[in-house]
Design a protein around this motif. Structure first.
Motif, PDB file in Angstrom:
ATOM      1  N   GLY A 220       0.817  -1.209   0.000  1.00  0.00           N
ATOM      2  CA  GLY A 220       0.000   0.000   0.000  1.00  0.00           C
ATOM      3  C   GLY A 220       0.848   1.254   0.000  1.00  0.00           C
ATOM      4  O   GLY A 220       0.587   2.201  -0.757  1.00  0.00           O
ATOM      5  N   LEU A 221       1.884   1.283   0.820  1.00  0.00           N
ATOM      6  CA  LEU A 221       2.761   2.443   0.871  1.00  0.00           C
ATOM      7  C   LEU A 221       3.515   2.620  -0.435  1.00  0.00           C
ATOM      8  O   LEU A 221       3.684   3.739  -0.930  1.00  0.00           O
ATOM      9  N   ARG A 222       3.966   1.525  -1.006  1.00  0.00           N
ATOM     10  CA  ARG A 222       4.704   1.623  -2.262  1.00  0.00           C
ATOM     11  C   ARG A 222       3.816   2.123  -3.395  1.00  0.00           C
ATOM     12  O   ARG A 222       4.292   2.766  -4.332  1.00  0.00           O
ATOM     13  N   MET A 223       2.524   1.847  -3.295  1.00  0.00           N
ATOM     14  CA  MET A 223       1.605   2.273  -4.340  1.00  0.00           C
ATOM     15  C   MET A 223       1.108   3.701  -4.123  1.00  0.00           C
ATOM     16  O   MET A 223       0.437   4.253  -4.982  1.00  0.00           O
ATOM     17  N   GLY A 224       1.441   4.288  -2.965  1.00  0.00           N
ATOM     18  CA  GLY A 224       1.097   5.690  -2.766  1.00  0.00           C
ATOM     19  C   GLY A 224       0.153   5.995  -1.634  1.00  0.00           C
ATOM     20  O   GLY A 224      -0.304   7.133  -1.499  1.00  0.00           O
ATOM     21  N   ALA A 225      -0.156   5.012  -0.763  1.00  0.00           N
ATOM     22  CA  ALA A 225      -0.955   5.322   0.429  1.00  0.00           C
ATOM     23  C   ALA A 225      -0.119   6.187   1.369  1.00  0.00           C
ATOM     24  O   ALA A 225       1.102   6.068   1.418  1.00  0.00           O
ATOM     25  N   ASP A 226      -0.765   7.059   2.106  1.00  0.00           N
ATOM     26  CA  ASP A 226      -0.059   7.942   3.024  1.00  0.00           C
ATOM     27  C   ASP A 226       0.091   7.336   4.413  1.00  0.00           C
ATOM     28  O   ASP A 226       0.991   7.709   5.162  1.00  0.00           O
ATOM     29  N   ASP A 227      -0.778   6.420   4.767  1.00  0.00           N
ATOM     30  CA  ASP A 227      -0.732   5.843   6.106  1.00  0.00           C
ATOM     31  C   ASP A 227      -1.579   4.578   6.110  1.00  0.00           C
ATOM     32  O   ASP A 227      -2.291   4.281   5.148  1.00  0.00           O
ATOM     33  N   TYR A 228      -1.482   3.812   7.195  1.00  0.00           N
ATOM     34  CA  TYR A 228      -2.322   2.630   7.340  1.00  0.00           C
ATOM     35  C   TYR A 228      -2.684   2.443   8.806  1.00  0.00           C
ATOM     36  O   TYR A 228      -1.987   2.899   9.708  1.00  0.00           O
ATOM     37  N   VAL A 229      -3.819   1.804   9.034  1.00  0.00           N
ATOM     38  CA  VAL A 229      -4.279   1.474  10.386  1.00  0.00           C
ATOM     39  C   VAL A 229      -4.657   0.003  10.373  1.00  0.00           C
ATOM     40  O   VAL A 229      -5.375  -0.458   9.482  1.00  0.00           O
ATOM     41  N   LYS A 230      -4.162  -0.743  11.363  1.00  0.00           N
ATOM     42  CA  LYS A 230      -4.426  -2.177  11.416  1.00  0.00           C
ATOM     43  C   LYS A 230      -5.768  -2.483  12.079  1.00  0.00           C
ATOM     44  O   LYS A 230      -6.126  -1.877  13.081  1.00  0.00           O
ATOM     45  N   LYS A 231      -6.492  -3.439  11.482  1.00  0.00           N
ATOM     46  CA  LYS A 231      -7.704  -3.969  12.099  1.00  0.00           C
ATOM     47  C   LYS A 231      -7.329  -5.052  13.113  1.00  0.00           C
ATOM     48  O   LYS A 231      -6.385  -5.814  12.871  1.00  0.00           O
ATOM     49  N   PRO A 232      -8.050  -5.168  14.219  1.00  0.00           N
ATOM     50  CA  PRO A 232      -9.066  -4.240  14.708  1.00  0.00           C
ATOM     51  C   PRO A 232      -8.406  -2.964  15.216  1.00  0.00           C
ATOM     52  O   PRO A 232      -7.296  -3.002  15.745  1.00  0.00           O
TER      53      PRO A 232
END
Length: 233
Positions: free
Chosen positions: A90-102
């Motif tokens: 996701g980051l390599r494709m251009g997402a700025d951040d991520y949040v893990k579930k739950p």
């Protein structure tokens, strides 16, 4: 009022998170698959998107790839617990951040606010001219923070908020090394923790975008074990 698009095939998440965000003063639109979201975005783009990765019809990765062809708006991924591959991709494709579930909804709200603050810092035209907001030229590079505009050898390059801030931090002092920790401080809110790999992923994507304008671009140098340096060409 910022408009947030929430895209997830879990209706419980759509309902609960949208209620939380609306209570925090955001305008929220929800979609249960990537294709429905893309159809809506083609008519009107939100200010930010929060995307689940695994969805029917069109997953979050495919949706992000299509979005990055037309917009640099901030994107947060919702990833499955323990699935680091999704985060890195996701980051390599251009997402700025991520949040893990739950996830804690309070944490998600803080991540959203942090990204919007960063976006305002580089995009608003209501701020006074400072070292961070005035047009900067470094050799073939031209950056206009007030318009979130980047050009290399006269060719426009579309960068996400994170990529813009990282490039700006490096180019402000050519020849000086920025450690990964220093770049984290520039690109992320104090309440958001990211590891070295996150910064490396953003730099890799930043280089790829600059090379789309000039395949010989080499101004960003990696100093292994130390950090990165911008060399004015």
């Amino acid at each position: 009022m910022s408009k947030i698009a929430l895209v997830d095939d879990d209706r419980n998440i759509l309902t609960s998170v949208s209620m939380t965000l609306e209570a925090e003063g955001f305008e929220v639109e929800t979609y249960n698959d990537g294709q429905a979201a893309l159809d809506a975005f083609n008519k009107r783009m939100p200010d930010m998107a929060v995307l689940d990765i695994k969805m029917p019809r069109m997953d979050g990765m495919d949706l992000l790839q299509r979005l990055r062809q037309k917009t640099a708006m901030p994107v947060i991924f919702l990833t499955s617990k323990d699935d680091e591959i999704d985060e890195v991709l996701g980051l390599r494709m251009g997402a700025d951040d991520y949040v893990k579930k739950p996830f804690s909804q309070r944490l998600l709200v803080e991540r959203i606010r942090a990204l919007l603050r960063r976006q305002d810092a580089v995009a608003t035209e209501e701020v006074g001219e400072t070292e961070e907001t005035k047009v900067m030229e470094r050799g073939d590079l031209r950056m206009d923070p007030l318009r979130h505009a980047v050009a290399w050898k006269g060719k426009d390059v579309s960068l996400t908020v994170t990529e813009f801030l990282l490039l700006q931090a490096l180019a402000q002092r050519p020849g000086f090394v920025k450690s990964r920790d220093q770049l984290m401080d520039v690109a992320y809110d104090d309440q958001v923790y990211v590891d070295d790999r996150t910064i490396d992923s953003h730099i890799k994507r930043l280089r790829k975008k600059m090379r789309s304008a000039d395949d010989e671009f080499s101004a960003i140098e990696t100093l292994y074990g130390i950090g990165y340096r911008y060399n004015e060409e």
